[in-house]
Design a protein around this motif. Sequence first.
Motif, PDB file in Angstrom:
ATOM      1  N   VAL A 247      34.087  29.739  78.338  1.00  0.00           N
ATOM      2  CA  VAL A 247      34.426  30.633  77.233  1.00  0.00           C
ATOM      3  C   VAL A 247      33.177  31.444  76.906  1.00  0.00           C
ATOM      4  CG1 VAL A 247      35.113  30.774  74.809  1.00  0.00           C
ATOM      5  CG2 VAL A 247      36.183  29.087  76.327  1.00  0.00           C
ATOM      6  N   ARG A 248      33.325  32.751  76.980  1.00  0.00           N
ATOM      7  CA  ARG A 248      32.215  33.665  76.714  1.00  0.00           C
ATOM      8  C   ARG A 248      32.115  33.969  75.223  1.00  0.00           C
ATOM      9  NH1 ARG A 248      31.286  37.791  81.348  1.00  0.00           N
ATOM     10  NH2 ARG A 248      30.438  38.890  79.575  1.00  0.00           N
ATOM     11  N   PHE A 249      30.897  34.226  74.765  1.00  0.00           N
ATOM     12  CA  PHE A 249      30.649  34.635  73.386  1.00  0.00           C
ATOM     13  C   PHE A 249      29.294  35.323  73.345  1.00  0.00           C
ATOM     14  CE2 PHE A 249      28.802  30.508  73.879  1.00  0.00           C
ATOM     15  CZ  PHE A 249      27.682  30.471  73.064  1.00  0.00           C
ATOM     16  N   GLN A 250      28.899  35.813  72.182  1.00  0.00           N
ATOM     17  CA  GLN A 250      27.594  36.452  72.037  1.00  0.00           C
ATOM     18  C   GLN A 250      26.741  35.713  71.028  1.00  0.00           C
ATOM     19  OE1 GLN A 250      28.235  40.655  71.271  1.00  0.00           O
ATOM     20  NE2 GLN A 250      27.893  41.042  73.446  1.00  0.00           N
ATOM     21  N   ILE A 251      25.440  35.702  71.299  1.00  0.00           N
ATOM     22  CA  ILE A 251      24.444  35.120  70.405  1.00  0.00           C
ATOM     23  C   ILE A 251      23.667  36.273  69.797  1.00  0.00           C
ATOM     24  CG2 ILE A 251      22.376  33.693  70.259  1.00  0.00           C
ATOM     25  CD1 ILE A 251      23.297  32.356  72.884  1.00  0.00           C
ATOM     26  N   GLY A 252      23.546  36.296  68.477  1.00  0.00           N
ATOM     27  CA  GLY A 252      22.737  37.317  67.820  1.00  0.00           C
ATOM     28  C   GLY A 252      21.264  36.939  67.889  1.00  0.00           C
ATOM     29  N   THR A 253      20.421  37.869  68.315  1.00  0.00           N
ATOM     30  CA  THR A 253      18.978  37.647  68.367  1.00  0.00           C
ATOM     31  C   THR A 253      18.283  38.829  67.713  1.00  0.00           C
ATOM     32  OG1 THR A 253      18.479  38.778  70.458  1.00  0.00           O
ATOM     33  CG2 THR A 253      19.292  36.508  70.609  1.00  0.00           C
ATOM     34  N   PRO A 254      17.014  38.716  67.376  1.00  0.00           N
ATOM     35  CA  PRO A 254      16.291  39.851  66.799  1.00  0.00           C
ATOM     36  C   PRO A 254      16.242  41.067  67.743  1.00  0.00           C
ATOM     37  CG  PRO A 254      15.079  37.834  66.409  1.00  0.00           C
ATOM     38  CD  PRO A 254      16.204  37.494  67.337  1.00  0.00           C
ATOM     39  N   ASP A 255      16.342  40.817  69.051  1.00  0.00           N
ATOM     40  CA  ASP A 255      16.319  41.908  70.032  1.00  0.00           C
ATOM     41  C   ASP A 255      17.701  42.441  70.368  1.00  0.00           C
ATOM     42  OD1 ASP A 255      13.524  41.735  70.255  1.00  0.00           O
ATOM     43  OD2 ASP A 255      13.692  40.160  71.766  1.00  0.00           O
ATOM     44  N   GLY A 256      18.722  41.918  69.726  1.00  0.00           N
ATOM     45  CA  GLY A 256      20.090  42.348  70.006  1.00  0.00           C
ATOM     46  C   GLY A 256      20.911  41.188  70.539  1.00  0.00           C
ATOM     47  N   PRO A 257      22.205  41.411  70.750  1.00  0.00           N
ATOM     48  CA  PRO A 257      23.077  40.316  71.185  1.00  0.00           C
ATOM     49  C   PRO A 257      22.819  39.912  72.640  1.00  0.00           C
ATOM     50  CG  PRO A 257      24.290  42.367  71.090  1.00  0.00           C
ATOM     51  CD  PRO A 257      22.936  42.659  70.539  1.00  0.00           C
ATOM     52  N   LEU A 258      22.998  38.609  72.905  1.00  0.00           N
ATOM     53  CA  LEU A 258      22.936  38.076  74.266  1.00  0.00           C
ATOM     54  C   LEU A 258      24.301  37.516  74.610  1.00  0.00           C
ATOM     55  CD1 LEU A 258      19.629  35.982  74.432  1.00  0.00           C
ATOM     56  CD2 LEU A 258      20.129  38.122  75.614  1.00  0.00           C
ATOM     57  N   ASP A 259      24.777  37.788  75.811  1.00  0.00           N
ATOM     58  CA  ASP A 259      26.016  37.189  76.278  1.00  0.00           C
ATOM     59  C   ASP A 259      25.730  35.744  76.653  1.00  0.00           C
ATOM     60  OD1 ASP A 259      27.605  39.485  76.019  1.00  0.00           O
ATOM     61  OD2 ASP A 259      26.890  40.252  77.932  1.00  0.00           O
ATOM     62  N   ALA A 260      26.641  34.850  76.283  1.00  0.00           N
ATOM     63  CA  ALA A 260      26.483  33.434  76.549  1.00  0.00           C
ATOM     64  C   ALA A 260      27.841  32.844  76.898  1.00  0.00           C
ATOM     65  CB  ALA A 260      25.896  32.731  75.317  1.00  0.00           C
ATOM     66  N   PHE A 261      27.859  31.563  77.288  1.00  0.00           N
ATOM     67  CA  PHE A 261      29.118  30.901  77.594  1.00  0.00           C
ATOM     68  C   PHE A 261      28.974  29.396  77.390  1.00  0.00           C
ATOM     69  CE2 PHE A 261      26.794  30.855  81.565  1.00  0.00           C
ATOM     70  CZ  PHE A 261      27.091  29.643  82.155  1.00  0.00           C
ATOM     71  N   VAL A 262      30.114  28.744  77.234  1.00  0.00           N
ATOM     72  CA  VAL A 262      30.178  27.286  77.182  1.00  0.00           C
ATOM     73  C   VAL A 262      31.163  26.811  78.242  1.00  0.00           C
ATOM     74  CG1 VAL A 262      29.476  26.944  74.776  1.00  0.00           C
ATOM     75  CG2 VAL A 262      31.870  27.364  75.300  1.00  0.00           C
ATOM     76  N   VAL A 263      30.866  25.638  78.819  1.00  0.00           N
ATOM     77  CA  VAL A 263      31.738  24.973  79.785  1.00  0.00           C
ATOM     78  C   VAL A 263      31.743  23.480  79.466  1.00  0.00           C
ATOM     79  CG1 VAL A 263      31.429  26.635  81.682  1.00  0.00           C
ATOM     80  CG2 VAL A 263      29.841  24.713  81.453  1.00  0.00           C
ATOM     81  N   ARG A 264      32.731  22.782  79.989  1.00  0.00           N
ATOM     82  CA  ARG A 264      32.774  21.327  79.857  1.00  0.00           C
ATOM     83  C   ARG A 264      32.501  20.724  81.237  1.00  0.00           C
ATOM     84  NH1 ARG A 264      34.606  18.161  75.916  1.00  0.00           N
ATOM     85  NH2 ARG A 264      35.838  19.830  74.991  1.00  0.00           N
ATOM     86  N   PHE A 265      31.521  19.795  81.287  1.00  0.00           N
ATOM     87  CA  PHE A 265      31.152  19.129  82.536  1.00  0.00           C
ATOM     88  C   PHE A 265      30.820  17.675  82.235  1.00  0.00           C
ATOM     89  CE2 PHE A 265      27.971  18.008  85.815  1.00  0.00           C
ATOM     90  CZ  PHE A 265      28.761  18.187  86.939  1.00  0.00           C
ATOM     91  N   LEU A 266      31.473  16.765  82.947  1.00  0.00           N
ATOM     92  CA  LEU A 266      31.310  15.322  82.742  1.00  0.00           C
ATOM     93  C   LEU A 266      31.527  14.929  81.280  1.00  0.00           C
ATOM     94  CD1 LEU A 266      28.264  14.596  85.075  1.00  0.00           C
ATOM     95  CD2 LEU A 266      30.711  14.361  85.585  1.00  0.00           C
ATOM     96  N   GLY A 267      32.533  15.572  80.665  1.00  0.00           N
ATOM     97  CA  GLY A 267      32.924  15.236  79.304  1.00  0.00           C
ATOM     98  C   GLY A 267      32.075  15.847  78.207  1.00  0.00           C
TER      99      GLY A 267
END
Length: 74
Positions: free
Chosen positions: A21-41
């Motif tokens: 699942v993709r999302f964005q992280i707000g940083t002082p330099d602007g947004p960063l694209d990020a993601f989460v996954v499930r692995f080994l629970g």
Amino acid sequence: MAEAAGLICAASALVERGSGVRFQIGTPDGPLDAFVVRFLGQVHGYVNRCAHARVELDWPSGQFFDRSGQYLLC
């Protein structure tokens, strides 16, 4: 992408070794694209950028694991 602060997705949206699942992280330099996954629970989150080539890791969108489901693609 979820609207509530700190909420990325429902836990049920992260299938073991499935699509991320993709999302964005707000940083002082602007947004960063990020993601989460499930692995080994466990849920793991990463910045969506290859450290070697500076490109996004998912191609096609949301597909971060190799065919075996063992490794994230880089």
